[in-house]
Design a protein around this motif. Structure first.
Motif, PDB file in Angstrom:
ATOM      1  N   TYR A 202       0.847  -1.198   0.000  1.00  0.00           N
ATOM      2  CA  TYR A 202       0.000   0.000   0.000  1.00  0.00           C
ATOM      3  C   TYR A 202       0.880   1.244   0.000  1.00  0.00           C
ATOM      4  CZ  TYR A 202      -3.735  -3.164   1.454  1.00  0.00           C
ATOM      5  OH  TYR A 202      -4.657  -4.183   1.518  1.00  0.00           O
ATOM      6  N   ALA A 203       0.519   2.220  -0.813  1.00  0.00           N
ATOM      7  CA  ALA A 203       1.116   3.549  -0.745  1.00  0.00           C
ATOM      8  C   ALA A 203       0.102   4.368   0.038  1.00  0.00           C
ATOM      9  CB  ALA A 203       1.336   4.131  -2.134  1.00  0.00           C
ATOM     10  N   ASN A 204       0.437   4.655   1.282  1.00  0.00           N
ATOM     11  CA  ASN A 204      -0.524   5.184   2.247  1.00  0.00           C
ATOM     12  C   ASN A 204      -1.616   4.128   2.391  1.00  0.00           C
ATOM     13  OD1 ASN A 204       0.872   7.667   2.842  1.00  0.00           O
ATOM     14  ND2 ASN A 204       0.287   8.327   0.795  1.00  0.00           N
ATOM     15  N   THR A 205      -2.821   4.359   1.917  1.00  0.00           N
ATOM     16  CA  THR A 205      -3.866   3.335   2.036  1.00  0.00           C
ATOM     17  C   THR A 205      -4.262   2.737   0.690  1.00  0.00           C
ATOM     18  OG1 THR A 205      -5.589   5.026   1.885  1.00  0.00           O
ATOM     19  CG2 THR A 205      -4.827   4.428   4.105  1.00  0.00           C
ATOM     20  N   ARG A 206      -3.606   3.149  -0.382  1.00  0.00           N
ATOM     21  CA  ARG A 206      -3.959   2.697  -1.735  1.00  0.00           C
ATOM     22  C   ARG A 206      -3.143   1.467  -2.124  1.00  0.00           C
ATOM     23  NH1 ARG A 206      -2.842   4.532  -7.595  1.00  0.00           N
ATOM     24  NH2 ARG A 206      -0.797   5.086  -6.823  1.00  0.00           N
ATOM     25  N   PRO A 207      -3.794   0.347  -2.524  1.00  0.00           N
ATOM     26  CA  PRO A 207      -3.042  -0.826  -2.956  1.00  0.00           C
ATOM     27  C   PRO A 207      -2.353  -0.544  -4.296  1.00  0.00           C
ATOM     28  CG  PRO A 207      -5.396  -1.187  -3.279  1.00  0.00           C
ATOM     29  CD  PRO A 207      -5.245   0.139  -2.584  1.00  0.00           C
ATOM     30  N   VAL A 208      -1.034  -0.808  -4.349  1.00  0.00           N
ATOM     31  CA  VAL A 208      -0.272  -0.491  -5.559  1.00  0.00           C
ATOM     32  C   VAL A 208       0.495  -1.682  -6.124  1.00  0.00           C
ATOM     33  CG1 VAL A 208      -0.069   1.963  -4.983  1.00  0.00           C
ATOM     34  CG2 VAL A 208       1.729   0.366  -4.265  1.00  0.00           C
ATOM     35  N   ALA A 209       0.595  -2.776  -5.360  1.00  0.00           N
ATOM     36  CA  ALA A 209       1.332  -3.944  -5.840  1.00  0.00           C
ATOM     37  C   ALA A 209       0.861  -5.185  -5.099  1.00  0.00           C
ATOM     38  CB  ALA A 209       2.831  -3.753  -5.630  1.00  0.00           C
ATOM     39  N   THR A 210       1.048  -6.332  -5.736  1.00  0.00           N
ATOM     40  CA  THR A 210       0.642  -7.581  -5.112  1.00  0.00           C
ATOM     41  C   THR A 210       1.408  -8.755  -5.708  1.00  0.00           C
ATOM     42  OG1 THR A 210      -1.280  -8.881  -4.404  1.00  0.00           O
ATOM     43  CG2 THR A 210      -1.275  -8.105  -6.687  1.00  0.00           C
ATOM     44  N   GLY A 211       1.278  -9.895  -5.074  1.00  0.00           N
ATOM     45  CA  GLY A 211       1.821 -11.164  -5.540  1.00  0.00           C
ATOM     46  C   GLY A 211       1.284 -12.248  -4.631  1.00  0.00           C
TER      47      GLY A 211
ATOM     48  N   TRP B 187       6.349 -25.234  -4.362  1.00  0.00           N
ATOM     49  CA  TRP B 187       6.009 -23.868  -3.943  1.00  0.00           C
ATOM     50  C   TRP B 187       6.097 -22.954  -5.155  1.00  0.00           C
ATOM     51  CZ3 TRP B 187       4.236 -22.570   0.799  1.00  0.00           C
ATOM     52  CH2 TRP B 187       4.402 -23.519   1.813  1.00  0.00           C
ATOM     53  N   LEU B 188       5.053 -22.175  -5.378  1.00  0.00           N
ATOM     54  CA  LEU B 188       4.993 -21.273  -6.526  1.00  0.00           C
ATOM     55  C   LEU B 188       4.689 -19.851  -6.075  1.00  0.00           C
ATOM     56  CD1 LEU B 188       2.739 -23.727  -8.376  1.00  0.00           C
ATOM     57  CD2 LEU B 188       4.799 -22.871  -9.451  1.00  0.00           C
ATOM     58  N   ILE B 189       5.416 -18.897  -6.651  1.00  0.00           N
ATOM     59  CA  ILE B 189       5.012 -17.501  -6.491  1.00  0.00           C
ATOM     60  C   ILE B 189       4.542 -17.023  -7.852  1.00  0.00           C
ATOM     61  CG2 ILE B 189       6.552 -17.042  -4.552  1.00  0.00           C
ATOM     62  CD1 ILE B 189       8.240 -15.335  -6.408  1.00  0.00           C
ATOM     63  N   GLY B 190       3.664 -16.058  -7.828  1.00  0.00           N
ATOM     64  CA  GLY B 190       3.149 -15.570  -9.097  1.00  0.00           C
ATOM     65  C   GLY B 190       2.251 -14.373  -8.913  1.00  0.00           C
ATOM     66  N   ARG B 191       1.682 -13.969 -10.046  1.00  0.00           N
ATOM     67  CA  ARG B 191       0.776 -12.823 -10.100  1.00  0.00           C
ATOM     68  C   ARG B 191       1.436 -11.572  -9.523  1.00  0.00           C
ATOM     69  NH1 ARG B 191      -1.532 -16.932 -12.342  1.00  0.00           N
ATOM     70  NH2 ARG B 191      -3.807 -16.939 -12.549  1.00  0.00           N
ATOM     71  N   ILE B 192       2.766 -11.487  -9.688  1.00  0.00           N
ATOM     72  CA  ILE B 192       3.491 -10.299  -9.235  1.00  0.00           C
ATOM     73  C   ILE B 192       3.068  -9.144 -10.132  1.00  0.00           C
ATOM     74  CG2 ILE B 192       5.761  -9.284  -8.783  1.00  0.00           C
ATOM     75  CD1 ILE B 192       5.192 -11.936  -7.233  1.00  0.00           C
TER      76      ILE B 192
ATOM     77  N   LYS C 101      10.017 -19.423   5.545  1.00  0.00           N
ATOM     78  CA  LYS C 101       9.411 -19.651   6.861  1.00  0.00           C
ATOM     79  C   LYS C 101       8.444 -20.835   6.839  1.00  0.00           C
ATOM     80  CE  LYS C 101       9.707 -14.994   8.746  1.00  0.00           C
ATOM     81  NZ  LYS C 101       8.976 -13.768   9.089  1.00  0.00           N
ATOM     82  N   MET C 102       7.824 -21.081   5.672  1.00  0.00           N
ATOM     83  CA  MET C 102       6.867 -22.174   5.548  1.00  0.00           C
ATOM     84  C   MET C 102       7.535 -23.486   5.138  1.00  0.00           C
ATOM     85  SD  MET C 102       3.659 -20.047   3.965  1.00  0.00           S
ATOM     86  CE  MET C 102       2.392 -21.264   4.286  1.00  0.00           C
ATOM     87  N   GLY C 103       8.870 -23.460   5.008  1.00  0.00           N
ATOM     88  CA  GLY C 103       9.600 -24.698   4.749  1.00  0.00           C
ATOM     89  C   GLY C 103       9.965 -24.982   3.311  1.00  0.00           C
ATOM     90  N   ALA C 104       9.830 -24.021   2.431  1.00  0.00           N
ATOM     91  CA  ALA C 104      10.149 -24.252   1.019  1.00  0.00           C
ATOM     92  C   ALA C 104      11.653 -24.389   0.818  1.00  0.00           C
ATOM     93  CB  ALA C 104       9.624 -23.104   0.157  1.00  0.00           C
ATOM     94  N   GLY C 105      12.064 -25.425   0.107  1.00  0.00           N
ATOM     95  CA  GLY C 105      13.467 -25.592  -0.262  1.00  0.00           C
ATOM     96  C   GLY C 105      13.742 -24.973  -1.621  1.00  0.00           C
ATOM     97  N   GLU C 106      12.729 -25.030  -2.472  1.00  0.00           N
ATOM     98  CA  GLU C 106      12.807 -24.428  -3.801  1.00  0.00           C
ATOM     99  C   GLU C 106      11.511 -23.652  -4.026  1.00  0.00           C
ATOM    100  OE1 GLU C 106      15.206 -27.859  -6.269  1.00  0.00           O
ATOM    101  OE2 GLU C 106      13.015 -27.882  -6.320  1.00  0.00           O
ATOM    102  N   VAL C 107      11.615 -22.589  -4.799  1.00  0.00           N
ATOM    103  CA  VAL C 107      10.437 -21.801  -5.161  1.00  0.00           C
ATOM    104  C   VAL C 107      10.464 -21.621  -6.672  1.00  0.00           C
ATOM    105  CG1 VAL C 107       9.213 -19.613  -4.865  1.00  0.00           C
ATOM    106  CG2 VAL C 107      10.483 -20.591  -2.942  1.00  0.00           C
ATOM    107  N   TYR C 108       9.316 -21.828  -7.293  1.00  0.00           N
ATOM    108  CA  TYR C 108       9.185 -21.733  -8.743  1.00  0.00           C
ATOM    109  C   TYR C 108       8.343 -20.533  -9.127  1.00  0.00           C
ATOM    110  CZ  TYR C 108      10.986 -26.474  -8.851  1.00  0.00           C
ATOM    111  OH  TYR C 108      11.791 -27.578  -8.714  1.00  0.00           O
ATOM    112  N   ILE C 109       8.547 -20.085 -10.365  1.00  0.00           N
ATOM    113  CA  ILE C 109       7.732 -19.012 -10.918  1.00  0.00           C
ATOM    114  C   ILE C 109       7.633 -19.219 -12.422  1.00  0.00           C
ATOM    115  CG2 ILE C 109       9.678 -17.413 -11.235  1.00  0.00           C
ATOM    116  CD1 ILE C 109       7.706 -15.141 -10.422  1.00  0.00           C
TER     117      ILE C 109
END
Length: 150
Positions: free
Chosen positions: A58-67, A76-81, A106-114
């Protein structure tokens, strides 16, 4: 010299149980993927959203980025950045990826994919992701698989 983070930026880690926060994440994704990149809304939002941990900046209270981060079987996958167009180039995307990777560890991922859009490969390489395999079309946009090993 590393830039200092803008003090007006707040990073929030959320899960699908928080409907307002999830709507903030969806708002950013609608603007970036659906409106800007012409991804059909029915392809942008999926069942993984309901089992993901989402980051919203959030920039102040406005959402400006996500993932998002989720586990699919043992993967484990990250996405929608996504970062709103007017906020790009300000290290906000880095905040999103850093928080998602920190959460994965922290959740135990050894590898993360995207599945990275090919124009963003160099961005993800800065975090230690390595591309592999052939490029492929996802929502009519060229992507490549990448992995980061801890």
């Amino acid at each position: 010299m590393e830039k200092k983070r803008d003090p007006s930026l707040n990073i929030k880690l959320i899960d699908a149980k928080s409907s307002q926060d999830l709507e903030d994440a969806f708002h950013v994704r609608r603007k970036v993927f659906v409106k800007e990149q012409n991804v059909p809304e029915e392809e942008e939002f999926d069942r993984a959203d309901l089992r993901s941990r989402h980051v919203v900046v959030y920039a102040n209270t406005r959402p400006v980025a996500t993932g998002r981060l989720f586990k699919d079987g043992e993967t484990w996958l990250i996405g929608r950045i996504s970062v709103l167009k007017e906020c790009r180039g300000k290290q906000i995307g880095k905040l999103v990826v850093d928080k998602l990777l920190e959460t994965a560890v922290k959740m135990g991922a050894g590898e993360v994919y995207i599945h990275a859009q090919t124009h963003a490969v160099s961005f993800y390489e800065k975090f230690g992701f390595v591309a592999y395999g052939e490029t492929f079309l996802e929502t009519n946009i060229e992507h490549i698989s990448m992995v980061k090993k801890s």
